[in-house]
Design an enzyme around this catalytic site. Structure first.
Site, PDB file in Angstrom:
ATOM      1  N   SER A 178      52.744   9.845  71.345  1.00  0.00           N
ATOM      2  CA  SER A 178      53.529   8.782  70.732  1.00  0.00           C
ATOM      3  C   SER A 178      55.005   9.143  70.664  1.00  0.00           C
ATOM      4  O   SER A 178      55.637   9.366  71.693  1.00  0.00           O
ATOM      5  CB  SER A 178      52.941   8.468  69.349  1.00  0.00           C
ATOM      6  OG  SER A 178      53.425   7.253  68.856  1.00  0.00           O
ATOM      7  N   ASP A 231      54.596   5.576  74.179  1.00  0.00           N
ATOM      8  CA  ASP A 231      53.319   4.916  74.475  1.00  0.00           C
ATOM      9  C   ASP A 231      53.335   3.429  74.138  1.00  0.00           C
ATOM     10  O   ASP A 231      52.319   2.759  74.193  1.00  0.00           O
ATOM     11  CB  ASP A 231      52.157   5.616  73.767  1.00  0.00           C
ATOM     12  CG  ASP A 231      52.202   5.482  72.246  1.00  0.00           C
ATOM     13  OD1 ASP A 231      53.311   5.456  71.691  1.00  0.00           O
ATOM     14  OD2 ASP A 231      51.125   5.415  71.620  1.00  0.00           O
ATOM     15  N   ASP A 266      58.761   3.297  72.038  1.00  0.00           N
ATOM     16  CA  ASP A 266      58.483   4.731  72.088  1.00  0.00           C
ATOM     17  C   ASP A 266      57.670   5.033  73.348  1.00  0.00           C
ATOM     18  O   ASP A 266      57.340   4.120  74.111  1.00  0.00           O
ATOM     19  CB  ASP A 266      57.785   5.173  70.798  1.00  0.00           C
ATOM     20  CG  ASP A 266      56.412   4.544  70.599  1.00  0.00           C
ATOM     21  OD1 ASP A 266      56.147   3.484  71.204  1.00  0.00           O
ATOM     22  OD2 ASP A 266      55.603   5.112  69.845  1.00  0.00           O
ATOM     23  N   ASP A 289      53.788   1.456  71.468  1.00  0.00           N
ATOM     24  CA  ASP A 289      53.175   0.771  70.320  1.00  0.00           C
ATOM     25  C   ASP A 289      54.160   0.600  69.166  1.00  0.00           C
ATOM     26  O   ASP A 289      53.795   0.078  68.119  1.00  0.00           O
ATOM     27  CB  ASP A 289      51.893   1.478  69.851  1.00  0.00           C
ATOM     28  CG  ASP A 289      52.116   2.895  69.337  1.00  0.00           C
ATOM     29  OD1 ASP A 289      53.269   3.379  69.361  1.00  0.00           O
ATOM     30  OD2 ASP A 289      51.121   3.533  68.928  1.00  0.00           O
TER      31      ASP A 289
END
Length: 463
Positions: free
Chosen positions: A107, A253, A251, A255
């Protein structure tokens, strides 16, 4: 020691010693535990299937290969989406009728980190008790691998970029025509990860002019990948230079979603959810919302304006989702820019967030800054104290709760202390060896001062 095991998954830095960091042996061990867990809960099936995908981290290909081949070795069929996003894997799991999913991403953590984020058959994060079972399996190493004739099948599937975007565009409240007519110009900072692929592809379908910044998915993050104001000076300057309507930051990833207004000022990570909720609640004529304890009061204010009920959950996406289901929520998420829209799926999704935000902006026919100024004005300060093994965090938090017992204190997740005009939330992070210290007040000066006061008090306790 950076290997962190929690309901958020298994996370650590690459390299170093086993059990201290996320080494190849640790990746195989925890993939084995997850695979064994999935097989155990689907013991009535001849074959089980798991979807995997990864962000663009330098270590991603290595970790992904280890995880995929471990699952194959357990006799599990693997569908590998390759370079993907967390929400894309979440969407793919039920579409593939899979029994689970693993996202290889740390993340917002820096490039030396990676992680295994674990999903159930709905494409949702495992809950705490399920996570405990996997940790116990990893500890006992109670794995049984498949004979050569029963190895799993490995398949690559690159179709989910298009499938995910199509799913977003088909949502009832995503007004594709209004966005196209608005002729938006947007700067996108993809932090050289998969957002640099997925967000421009979505914007292209919406006829949005897209200026790409750091959209090469090579895993070389050009700045700290957590989408906070102090890390986003480059996009702020480019939005102004390009005379863009707004900037979009995700970010690694994809999300978490942060917006930059046309003047280069941050729309406010907390206000991504507030704006999307305002749009959805307005179109539906009301509804309930949920965010976590560390999120802004502004969501409560907007929800109540539309006649709905706001509820706070413990921090962690799985906790937010549980509370959303309990309260029949129409939109929720986390104040870190995570939008969870049940009409799509129960996971934070920046693609959904972008589509809802642009729909809102197109309908309002105002600038990004004007939209932001229309919301209740709160200011947050987000700080942290680095932990060492000798620090007893639980004792510190307990002492804080005792000291402020005469205030409105909530201890479902760390300690949150609500004062009349401001609040502070102290908690041990699930993803890093730190105490997070979040404050909110009616001015930045007051929020910063509250944080500084509590940091001083905590350091006195540690000394």
């Amino acid at each position: 020691m950076t290997l962190i095991k929690s309901i958020s998954g298994i996370r650590g830095t690459i390299g170093g010693k086993t059990a201290d960091n996320l080494t190849p042996i640790d990746a195989v061990k925890f993939a084995s535990a997850y695979g064994a867990f999935i097989k155990n809960r689907n013991s009535n099936k001849d074959k089980v299937k798991v979807v995997i995908g990864r962000d663009a981290r330098i270590s991603g290909k290595m970790i992904s290969s280890l995880v995929a081949n471990t699952l194959v070795g357990l006799g599990i069929d693997v569908v590998d989406l390759g370079l993907s996003t967390t929400p894309t894997v979440e969407v793919a799991v039920p579409l593939e009728e899979a029994d689970g999913g693993i996202i290889l991403t740390a993340s917002h953590n820096p490039k030396q980190w990676n992680a295994l984020k674990l999903l159930n058959e709905k494409g949702e994060f495992l809950n705490g008790s399920e996570g405990e079972k996997i940790l116990a399996l990893a500890e006992s190493e109670d794995f049984e691998f498949a004979d050569v004739d029963d190895l799993g099948n490995y398949t690559k599937d690159s179709s989910y970029l298009e499938k995910h975007i199509k799913e977003v565009l088909n949502l009832d409240l995503v007004d594709v025509d209004a966005i196209k007519k608005a002729n938006f110009k947007v700067v996108v900072d993809g932090v050289n990860s998969t957002g640099g692929i997925f967000i421009p592809a979505l914007l292209k379908e919406l006829n949005v002019a897209c200026v790409e910044l750091y959209c090469t998915p090579n895993g070389q993050f050009p700045h700290n990948p957590e989408p906070l104001k102090e890390h986003l000076t480059d996009i702020s300057e480019l939005v102004v230079k390009e005379k863009a309507d707004l900037g979009i930051v995700v970010d690694p990833d994809v999300d978490r979603l942060a917006i930059v207004s046309e003047d280069g000022a941050m729309f406010g990570e907390e206000y991504t959810l507030v704006a999307c909720a305002d749009y959805v609640l307005g179109k539906l004529g009301g509804g309930n919302t949920v965010s976590n304890l560390s999120s802004s009061r502004a969501l409560r204010d907007v929800t109540e304006k539309h006649g709905g009920t706001y509820t706070a959950s413990a921090v962690g996406e799985v906790n937010v989702v549980i509370k959303m289901k309990e309260t029949n929520t129409v939109i929720g998420g986390e104040g870190n820019g995570g939008i969870i829209y049940p009409a799509s799926h129960y996971g934070r999704d920046s693609l959904v967030g972008v589509a809802l935000f642009l729909s809102h902006l197109a309908h309002q026919k105002v600038s990004c800054k004007t939209l932001r100024d229309s919301y209740p004005s709160y200011f947050m300060s987000k700080n942290k104290i680095q932990l060492t093994p000798s620090i007893d965090v639980d004792a510190i938090l307990k002492q804080m709760a005792t000291t402020y017992v005469n205030e409105d204190v909530n201890t479902i997740d760390g300690v949150k202390i609500d004062f009349a005009e401001e609040w502070i939330h102290l908690r041990k992070s699930n993803t890093e060896p730190i105490i997070r210290i979040y404050t909110e007040a009616k001015s930045q000066k007051a929020a910063d001062a509250l944080a500084e006061r509590f940091i001083s008090e905590i350091k006195e306790l540690i000394a």
